[in-house]
Motif scaffolding. Sequence first.
Motif, PDB file in Angstrom:
ATOM      1  N   ARG A  30       0.813  -1.215   0.000  1.00  0.00           N
ATOM      2  CA  ARG A  30       0.000   0.000   0.000  1.00  0.00           C
ATOM      3  C   ARG A  30       0.842   1.259   0.000  1.00  0.00           C
ATOM      4  O   ARG A  30       0.338   2.358  -0.148  1.00  0.00           O
ATOM      5  CB  ARG A  30      -0.937  -0.009   1.208  1.00  0.00           C
ATOM      6  N   LEU A  31       2.139   1.094   0.195  1.00  0.00           N
ATOM      7  CA  LEU A  31       3.009   2.265   0.248  1.00  0.00           C
ATOM      8  C   LEU A  31       3.971   2.326  -0.939  1.00  0.00           C
ATOM      9  O   LEU A  31       4.931   3.074  -0.923  1.00  0.00           O
ATOM     10  CB  LEU A  31       3.803   2.258   1.565  1.00  0.00           C
ATOM     11  N   SER A  39       3.618   3.633  -3.652  1.00  0.00           N
ATOM     12  CA  SER A  39       3.613   4.939  -4.332  1.00  0.00           C
ATOM     13  C   SER A  39       4.757   5.825  -3.836  1.00  0.00           C
ATOM     14  O   SER A  39       5.176   6.753  -4.522  1.00  0.00           O
ATOM     15  CB  SER A  39       2.282   5.645  -4.112  1.00  0.00           C
ATOM     16  N   LEU A  40       5.277   5.511  -2.647  1.00  0.00           N
ATOM     17  CA  LEU A  40       6.416   6.266  -2.117  1.00  0.00           C
ATOM     18  C   LEU A  40       7.724   5.824  -2.770  1.00  0.00           C
ATOM     19  O   LEU A  40       8.705   6.551  -2.745  1.00  0.00           O
ATOM     20  CB  LEU A  40       6.531   6.069  -0.598  1.00  0.00           C
ATOM     21  N   ARG A  46       5.399  10.015   6.286  1.00  0.00           N
ATOM     22  CA  ARG A  46       4.752   9.822   4.989  1.00  0.00           C
ATOM     23  C   ARG A  46       3.931   8.532   4.972  1.00  0.00           C
ATOM     24  O   ARG A  46       2.825   8.498   4.428  1.00  0.00           O
ATOM     25  CB  ARG A  46       5.795   9.806   3.878  1.00  0.00           C
ATOM     26  N   ALA A  47       4.492   7.480   5.565  1.00  0.00           N
ATOM     27  CA  ALA A  47       3.776   6.204   5.593  1.00  0.00           C
ATOM     28  C   ALA A  47       2.493   6.320   6.407  1.00  0.00           C
ATOM     29  O   ALA A  47       1.416   5.877   5.972  1.00  0.00           O
ATOM     30  CB  ALA A  47       4.671   5.122   6.179  1.00  0.00           C
ATOM     31  N   ARG A  49       0.744   9.036   7.281  1.00  0.00           N
ATOM     32  CA  ARG A  49      -0.232   9.923   6.653  1.00  0.00           C
ATOM     33  C   ARG A  49      -0.949   9.219   5.501  1.00  0.00           C
ATOM     34  O   ARG A  49      -2.171   9.359   5.328  1.00  0.00           O
ATOM     35  CB  ARG A  49       0.458  11.189   6.139  1.00  0.00           C
ATOM     36  N   SER A  50      -0.182   8.478   4.713  1.00  0.00           N
ATOM     37  CA  SER A  50      -0.778   7.776   3.577  1.00  0.00           C
ATOM     38  C   SER A  50      -1.778   6.734   4.035  1.00  0.00           C
ATOM     39  O   SER A  50      -2.889   6.632   3.504  1.00  0.00           O
ATOM     40  CB  SER A  50       0.323   7.119   2.740  1.00  0.00           C
ATOM     41  N   LYS A 107      -4.918   8.380   5.532  1.00  0.00           N
ATOM     42  CA  LYS A 107      -5.728   8.960   4.468  1.00  0.00           C
ATOM     43  C   LYS A 107      -6.605   7.912   3.791  1.00  0.00           C
ATOM     44  O   LYS A 107      -7.730   8.201   3.367  1.00  0.00           O
ATOM     45  CB  LYS A 107      -4.808   9.621   3.431  1.00  0.00           C
ATOM     46  N   HIS A 108      -6.106   6.687   3.731  1.00  0.00           N
ATOM     47  CA  HIS A 108      -6.838   5.611   3.069  1.00  0.00           C
ATOM     48  C   HIS A 108      -7.610   4.741   4.057  1.00  0.00           C
ATOM     49  O   HIS A 108      -7.955   3.592   3.756  1.00  0.00           O
ATOM     50  CB  HIS A 108      -5.878   4.762   2.237  1.00  0.00           C
ATOM     51  N   GLN A 116      -2.972  11.339  13.502  1.00  0.00           N
ATOM     52  CA  GLN A 116      -2.842  10.266  12.523  1.00  0.00           C
ATOM     53  C   GLN A 116      -3.083   8.924  13.214  1.00  0.00           C
ATOM     54  O   GLN A 116      -2.925   8.793  14.421  1.00  0.00           O
ATOM     55  CB  GLN A 116      -1.442  10.283  11.897  1.00  0.00           C
TER      56      GLN A 116
END
Length: 239
Positions: free
Chosen positions: A97-98, A100-101, A131-132, A134-135, A138-139, A173
Motif C-alpha cells: 500500500r506504500l 507509491s512512495l 509519509r507512511a 499519513r498515507s 488517508k486511506h 494520525q
Amino acid sequence: MPKPLKLINPFKPTAGMTPPVLIGREGVIDDFVDGLDKGPGAPSRLMRITGLGGSGKTVLLTQLGDIAADRGWTVVNVSGREPLCASIQEQLAHDTRLRSLDIKISLPVVSAEAHLGGAAEELSFREVLTRATRSLTKHGSGLLITVDEVQDASYEEMATIATSVQYMIREQQDIGLLFAGITTGVLDLLNGEGITFLRRAKAEELASIPTEEVARALRKTIEASGLHIDDDALAYAAG
C-alpha cells in the motif's frame, strides 16, 4: 477393519507463535481493541507490556498485531535485538500500500531514498514514518509498530521512534506503538533520556493466570477435540 482414530494434540508449546487458545489476557486485548475503536490519540494505542520470561509477552504482541491487521492496518514487528529504525523502514518499503512512495532503503545508514515525482531525495526515519502514516490514515488504515525484547533496544533508537510516533499522534494520525519486555529492563529503558513520552504508555503487567481460568480453558480445549477429562484430572493438570 477401520483405521484407529488419530488424535491431534491441541496443546502445542510455542515460542512466540499464537496458540489455539489464549487465556488470561482478555483485559489487555479489550484495552487495545478499545484504543483502535476510539481513534487517533487513544491511550491504549501506546502500550507497554511487561512480565517475567515465559509470561506470554511475545504471544500477546502477535495477537494484538493480528487484530490490527484484520482491521486493515499495516503492522511492523521488530525486536530490540536488531537495528530498529532500519528494520521498520525496510518493512514499510515492502508494504504494497506504500509503493507509491517508492522507498529504497540505504543500509546501514538510518535513512531512505524516496523517488517522488522523478526526483530522488534522502529521507530521515521520521520523514519515512510520517509519509507512511499519513498515507495509511488517508486511506482509512493505520500503522502499528510492535517492539519485542525492548529491554535490549538502544536508548537512541527508541528515542527516535518515540519522537516520531509522538508527532504523528499530535497530528491525529492513525498510529500505534506497543513495546514489550522484561519488567526491570523496561523500567530501566524508561528512565533513559529522550523517551519521556514512552512513560505515558498504558502499562500492562502480565501476572500469573488464575488456576480457575487455566482449568476452564483446558476443559474447553479438550472437549473441543472430542475428548473428556474428569474433575480430578482437570484439577491436577491445571495446578
